[in-house]
Design an enzyme around this catalytic site. Structure first.
Site, PDB file in Angstrom:
ATOM      1  CE  LYS A  12     -16.344   4.196   5.678  1.00 51.71           C
ATOM      2  NZ  LYS A  12     -17.111   3.997   4.466  1.00 51.71           N
TER       3      LYS A  12
ATOM      4  CG  HIS B 124     -13.784   6.385  -4.675  1.00 58.96           C
ATOM      5  ND1 HIS B 124     -14.127   7.637  -4.228  1.00 58.96           N
ATOM      6  CD2 HIS B 124     -12.454   6.259  -4.438  1.00 58.96           C
ATOM      7  CE1 HIS B 124     -13.053   8.237  -3.745  1.00 58.96           C
ATOM      8  NE2 HIS B 124     -12.021   7.416  -3.856  1.00 58.96           N
ATOM      9  CD  GLU B 125     -10.684   3.110  -4.716  1.00 54.16           C
ATOM     10  OE1 GLU B 125      -9.755   3.806  -5.177  1.00 54.16           O
ATOM     11  OE2 GLU B 125     -11.163   3.304  -3.573  1.00 54.16           O
TER      12      GLU B 125
ATOM     13  CE1 TYR C 252     -10.575  10.859   1.179  1.00 54.99           C
ATOM     14  CE2 TYR C 252     -11.753   9.585  -0.463  1.00 54.99           C
ATOM     15  CZ  TYR C 252     -10.653   9.763   0.333  1.00 54.99           C
ATOM     16  OH  TYR C 252      -9.630   8.861   0.283  1.00 54.99           O
TER      17      TYR C 252
ATOM     18  CD  GLN D  85      -2.517   1.754   0.251  1.00 59.08           C
ATOM     19  OE1 GLN D  85      -3.186   0.970  -0.400  1.00 59.08           O
ATOM     20  NE2 GLN D  85      -2.422   3.039  -0.077  1.00 59.08           N
TER      21      GLN D  85
ATOM     22  CG  HIS E 116      -8.919   7.506  -7.683  1.00 57.64           C
ATOM     23  ND1 HIS E 116      -8.602   8.814  -7.388  1.00 57.64           N
ATOM     24  CD2 HIS E 116      -9.363   6.960  -6.518  1.00 57.64           C
ATOM     25  CE1 HIS E 116      -8.851   9.050  -6.104  1.00 57.64           C
ATOM     26  NE2 HIS E 116      -9.324   7.943  -5.550  1.00 57.64           N
TER      27      HIS E 116
ATOM     28  N   GLY F  37     -10.611   0.935   1.981  1.00 57.31           N
ATOM     29  CA  GLY F  37     -11.717   0.342   1.244  1.00 57.31           C
ATOM     30  C   GLY F  37     -11.234  -0.093  -0.134  1.00 57.31           C
ATOM     31  N   GLY F  38     -10.548   0.815  -0.765  1.00 58.05           N
ATOM     32  CA  GLY F  38      -9.999   0.520  -2.076  1.00 58.05           C
ATOM     33  C   GLY F  38      -8.782   1.377  -2.330  1.00 58.05           C
ATOM     34  CG  MET F  39      -4.259   1.888  -3.397  1.00 57.33           C
ATOM     35  SD  MET F  39      -4.286   3.645  -2.918  1.00 57.33           S
ATOM     36  CE  MET F  39      -3.384   4.382  -4.286  1.00 57.33           C
ATOM     37  CD  GLU F  40      -6.258   6.014  -5.845  1.00 56.48           C
ATOM     38  OE1 GLU F  40      -6.733   5.301  -4.952  1.00 56.48           O
ATOM     39  OE2 GLU F  40      -5.861   7.180  -5.649  1.00 56.48           O
ATOM     40  CG  ASN F  41      -2.555   0.109  -6.296  1.00 60.43           C
ATOM     41  OD1 ASN F  41      -1.976   1.151  -5.997  1.00 60.43           O
ATOM     42  ND2 ASN F  41      -2.889  -0.800  -5.397  1.00 60.43           N
TER      43      ASN F  41
ATOM     44  NE  ARG G  46     -13.245   0.345   4.194  1.00 58.27           N
ATOM     45  CZ  ARG G  46     -14.393   0.374   3.524  1.00 58.27           C
ATOM     46  NH1 ARG G  46     -15.189  -0.697   3.534  1.00 58.27           N
ATOM     47  NH2 ARG G  46     -14.742   1.452   2.856  1.00 58.27           N
TER      48      ARG G  46
ATOM     49  CD  GLU H 135      -8.937  10.053  -2.795  1.00 62.11           C
ATOM     50  OE1 GLU H 135     -10.092   9.666  -3.103  1.00 62.11           O
ATOM     51  OE2 GLU H 135      -7.927   9.353  -2.948  1.00 62.11           O
TER      52      GLU H 135
ATOM     53  CD  GLN I 171      -3.315   7.794  -2.145  1.00 62.04           C
ATOM     54  OE1 GLN I 171      -4.078   6.857  -2.327  1.00 62.04           O
ATOM     55  NE2 GLN I 171      -3.644   9.042  -2.388  1.00 62.04           N
TER      56      GLN I 171
ATOM     57  CG  ASP J 143      -0.501   7.799   5.900  1.00 58.27           C
ATOM     58  OD1 ASP J 143      -0.684   7.876   4.674  1.00 58.27           O
ATOM     59  OD2 ASP J 143       0.278   6.988   6.412  1.00 58.27           O
TER      60      ASP J 143
END
Ligand code: BES
Ligand code: ZN
Length: 608
Positions: free
Chosen positions: A565, A303-304, A389, A147, A307, A276-280, A563, A326, A149, A381
């Protein structure tokens, strides 16, 4: 050739003001253009080892050193490459800063255009998680994922770890046989799990989009250019849950132009995934908690996916401009949801987000309530707040409403097209907004109004507010039940969506007593509900209303899911009540070994 002594080199490094407040890299003088990774994945040692070769471009022809970011890396050797010549070159690793890591300064002879760095990672690398088989779905084989970011790429690759620097990459990854490696690059779904993998990423990306995952992964196609990777026991459920992916890609393309990244695949991680998600790029990473069994949480995919335009194509220059990633993405996400699932669903999701923003604004310092961030010197972070957002999204909705979609949609598309594969800051957007929208349609918004979003605190009074009709019905039902005018069993709860359940639970007033909490639980089985978002909302209320029967399932939830969040707000709420501090500590002691380093750092700060 070596024009200066190591001591002088070191002195120069610390004096240098890097262009990005969260990076030591001298990317204004020398820039990484391509990275080639050659890494072995060792689960016994919890380490990546091998080398990275960086191809460089000199912006300053006299530059004689390269400064990279690292954190907890062991640098074994460095060579500076000029033609066929691979001579070792002096390097120096600065003392470790707890937030930013250690600058790696490499002497760069005039003829060198590449460096090769042999290194290995630390078992506690902040950007990697190494999971024992017990923490996977299959429980047979280990799992590892990255991860990167915001600034964790530096813990697994020595790199210019700034979103202002874009580079292409290639990789050769060696893993134990039977495990599949995937990267944010061109994954071939037909690859056999033979332990030898090659990747190329031909579009230039910033370092925070470098990603790798290794595990017992299988593939299921979702469409022509999309599919999902997951552990075998999760694969069918994931493929069913994400069946709308191809349709969402088409919707996004119809709004903002072609998807430029080739394939769009999803990868479901174990539940310790901190986000939740990461836009790799080409390969979104997802929490398994999005698999609710009814497709009700797939706005996270929207969402992802969004991105792929806002963030991956047009990237915030540094983390003070995080809202450009975001806020834009949350806006686009909501547009995709509206087109895919209807305006009611989009409205409900937006209204829930607006409430979260209101709640957060009550606690965030006024200085951090404008869209432009002030994170210099702080860990980025801290950036992921509802301000970036939801206030970001609301700003774009405000503009959309003032100018109309027929004008605003093409404007946004022009923003993406004209800044594609570039890095941008808030002032770039404001200049574009003025030239392309405000000057062409004068009198629709004022500078003062824009200021209220970009710099001002709070939820601007001029900002739109959402009223979802279905939420009015929920609010009426709740009121009627609280007034003892109706029984829970008589409510039409069979038709409620996840978003309506969340509305109901979040709407429980402080006056709700233990008996009422128990009736809700008896009627709707909320303490053991499978939907992660609904469960989370219920546990928040269980803490607020001192409802003991929810605590055992809550402890289980905290142990199962990492997670951020979900877990950070729950531990925070528990620690805020002295009576629950022991419970929080005990639960955390059991859960911590399974949490990701990023989650541990946040929860450590809460549970002392
Ligand atoms: N890029 C973010 C995740 C992120 C932000 C990681 C900052 C590290 C630092 C991702 O796109 C995201 O926003 N994820 C959200 C989901 C979304 C639907 C709000 C999340 O993880 O909850
Ligand atoms: Zn995002």
């Amino acid at each position: 050739m070596r024009a200066f002594a190591a001591l002088a080199l070191f002195a120069v490094t610390t004096a240098h003001a890097a262009p990005d407040p969260h990076s030591y890299a001298n990317s204004d003088a020398v820039r990484v253009e391509h990275a080639h990774l050659d890494l072995k994945v060792s689960f016994e040692q919890r380490q990546l080892s091998g080398f990275v070769e960086l191809r460089l471009k000199r912006l300053d022809p006299n530059a004689h050193r390269l400064v990279l970011d690292t954190r907890d890396l062991t640098i074994e050797s460095v060579v500076a490459i000029a033609g066929d010549d691979y001579p070792p070159t002096p390097f120096k690793l600065a003392p470790r800063d707890p937030v930013f890591g250690s600058a790696l300064t490499i002497e760069l002879p005039a003829a060198a255009d590449r460096v090769r760095i042999h290194y290995h990672t630390a078992p506690e690398a902040s950007g990697l998680q190494w999971l024992e088989p017990a923490l996977t779905a299959g429980k047979r084989l280990p799992f590892m994922f990255s991860q990167s970011q915001a600034i964790h790429a530096r813990s697994w690759v020595p790199i210019q770890d700034s979103p202002a620097v874009r580079f292409t990459y290639s990789a050769r990854i060696n893993t134990p046989k039977g495990l599949l490696a995937r990267m944010s690059a061109d994954n071939n779904p037909l690859d056999a799990a033979d332990g030898d993998y090659r990747f190329t990423m031909q579009q230039p990306i910033p370092s925070y989009l470098l990603a790798i995952a290794v595990g017992e992964l299988k593939f299921a196609p979702l469409g022509e250019r999309s599919g999902v990777y997951a552990e075998p026991s999760v694969l069918d459920a994931a493929a069913w849950e994400f069946a709308d992916t191809e349709r969402m890609i088409e919707i996004a393309e119809s709004l903002y132009g072609p998807y430029r990244w080739g394939r769009y695949d999803l990868l479901v991680l174990p539940p310790s995934f901190p986000y939740g998600g990461m836009e790799n790029p080409r390969l979104t990473f997802l929490t398994p908690t999005v698999i609710a069994g009814d497709r009700s949480l797939v706005s996270l995919i929207a969402h992802e996916l969004a991105h792929s335009w806002s963030g991956n194509l047009v990237t915030n220059k540094d983390w003070n401009h995080f809202w450009l990633n975001e806020g834009f993405t949350t806006y686009v996400e909501n547009r995709i949801v509206e087109a895919a699932f209807g305006v009611e669903r989009a409205d409900m999701e937006r209204q829930l987000a607006e409430r979260d923003l209101d709640e957060e604004l009550a606690t965030v310092p006024a200085a951090d309530q404008g869209l432009r961030g002030h994170l210099s010197g702080r860990t980025p972070d801290d950036g992921p707040t509802e301000v970036a957002y939801t206030k970001g999204m609301t700003f774009l909705r405000f503009l959309e409403q003032r100018f109309g979609r027929e004008v605003f949609d093409p404007f946004l598309r022009r923003w993406f097209d004209s800044h594609a594969f570039g890095s941008v800051d808030t002032d770039d957007f404001l200049a574009f907004l003025k030239n392309e929208l405000i000057d062409r349609h004068p009198g629709k918004v004022s500078g003062d109004e824009i200021f209220q979003f970009i710099e001002g605190p709070g939820y601007p009074a001029i900002a739109p507010r959402t009223h979802a009709a279905r939420f009015d019905a929920i609010d009426r039902s709740l009121k009627a039940w609280l007034a003892a005018e109706v029984e829970l069993g008589a409510l039409d709860s069979k038709t409620w969506s996840t978003q309506e359940w969340i509305r109901l639970i979040e709407g429980l007033p402080a006056s709700v007593d233990l008996k009422q909490m128990a009736s809700l639980d008896a009627q709707f089985k909320l303490s053991s509900v499978g939907n992660s978002e609904v469960a989370f909302a219920w546990y928040v209320q269980a803490i607020a209303h001192d409802y003991p029967p929810a605590f055992a399932p809550m402890a289980d939830f905290l142990k199962r899911i990492g997670r951020r969040k979900f877990v950070v707000p729950l531990y925070t709420a528990l620690m805020n009540k002295p009576a629950y501090q022991a419970f929080a500590r005990e639960s955390y002691a059991k859960a911590r070994p399974g949490y990701h380093p990023i989650t541990r750092e946040s929860v450590d700060a809460v549970v002392k």
